[in-house]
Design an enzyme around this catalytic site. Structure first.
Site, PDB file in Angstrom:
ATOM      1  N   ASP A  60       0.847  -1.198   0.000  1.00  0.00           N
ATOM      2  CA  ASP A  60       0.000   0.000   0.000  1.00  0.00           C
ATOM      3  C   ASP A  60       0.878   1.242   0.000  1.00  0.00           C
ATOM      4  O   ASP A  60       1.689   1.440   0.900  1.00  0.00           O
ATOM      5  CB  ASP A  60      -0.896  -0.016   1.240  1.00  0.00           C
ATOM      6  CG  ASP A  60      -1.967   1.056   1.236  1.00  0.00           C
ATOM      7  OD1 ASP A  60      -1.797   2.094   0.559  1.00  0.00           O
ATOM      8  OD2 ASP A  60      -2.981   0.860   1.927  1.00  0.00           O
ATOM      9  N   GLY A  87      -1.997  -3.649  -2.936  1.00  0.00           N
ATOM     10  CA  GLY A  87      -1.847  -2.237  -2.648  1.00  0.00           C
ATOM     11  C   GLY A  87      -2.948  -1.745  -1.721  1.00  0.00           C
ATOM     12  O   GLY A  87      -3.372  -2.442  -0.801  1.00  0.00           O
ATOM     13  N   HIS A  88      -3.456  -0.541  -2.001  1.00  0.00           N
ATOM     14  CA  HIS A  88      -4.424   0.118  -1.134  1.00  0.00           C
ATOM     15  C   HIS A  88      -5.837  -0.464  -1.251  1.00  0.00           C
ATOM     16  O   HIS A  88      -6.653  -0.262  -0.369  1.00  0.00           O
ATOM     17  CB  HIS A  88      -4.438   1.616  -1.461  1.00  0.00           C
ATOM     18  CG  HIS A  88      -5.193   2.455  -0.476  1.00  0.00           C
ATOM     19  ND1 HIS A  88      -4.797   2.594   0.832  1.00  0.00           N
ATOM     20  CD2 HIS A  88      -6.324   3.179  -0.609  1.00  0.00           C
ATOM     21  CE1 HIS A  88      -5.652   3.389   1.464  1.00  0.00           C
ATOM     22  NE2 HIS A  88      -6.591   3.751   0.621  1.00  0.00           N
ATOM     23  N   PHE A  89      -6.104  -1.153  -2.343  1.00  0.00           N
ATOM     24  CA  PHE A  89      -7.459  -1.668  -2.582  1.00  0.00           C
ATOM     25  C   PHE A  89      -7.447  -3.193  -2.667  1.00  0.00           C
ATOM     26  O   PHE A  89      -7.421  -3.769  -3.744  1.00  0.00           O
ATOM     27  CB  PHE A  89      -8.030  -1.081  -3.879  1.00  0.00           C
ATOM     28  CG  PHE A  89      -8.210   0.403  -3.828  1.00  0.00           C
ATOM     29  CD1 PHE A  89      -9.247   0.962  -3.111  1.00  0.00           C
ATOM     30  CD2 PHE A  89      -7.333   1.239  -4.501  1.00  0.00           C
ATOM     31  CE1 PHE A  89      -9.416   2.334  -3.057  1.00  0.00           C
ATOM     32  CE2 PHE A  89      -7.497   2.611  -4.457  1.00  0.00           C
ATOM     33  CZ  PHE A  89      -8.546   3.161  -3.728  1.00  0.00           C
TER      34      PHE A  89
END
Length: 111
Positions: A60, A87-89
């Site tokens: 992330d 990552g972030h999602f």
């Protein structure tokens, strides 16, 4: 060195989701609140009813994994799941693992 990976933007309606940000009436206010709002107070150990679980992408770049230590210190009863190659999602990068994480966390809270 973790480099992250490109999310699969053609899967799971993510392109539609990203376009929705442009017309969202609340996105600007949400960003202001995140940047300038009050800090999380946390919850003392033993005070959370049910289950609190954090899912974090190892790669992330928006909220690095190092921030998980802060979250865990504020919420000592929480559990932490780290999504590898994510990552972030997580719901874009690891949709099946994300679904399993949510189902497992919510089942634990129901008992």
């Amino acid at each position: 060195m973790l480099t992250g990976r490109r999310f699969r933007s053609n899967n799971f309606g993510s392109s539609t989701e990203l376009r929705g940000f442009a017309t969202s009436p609340s996105l600007d206010e949400a960003r202001r609140s995140l940047a300038h709002g009050p800090r999380q107070a946390g919850a003392s150990q033993g005070t959370i009813k049910g289950t609190l679980a954090f899912g974090w992408g190892r790669s992330d770049r928006v909220t690095p994994l190092s921030e998980a230590a802060v979250a865990m210190s504020l919420y000592p009863d929480a559990t932490l799941h780290v999504f590898e190659e994510c990552g972030h999602f997580p719901h874009w990068d690891q949709p099946q693992e994300t679904a399993r994480f949510i189902l497992d966390a919510t089942a634990a809270g129901a008992s």
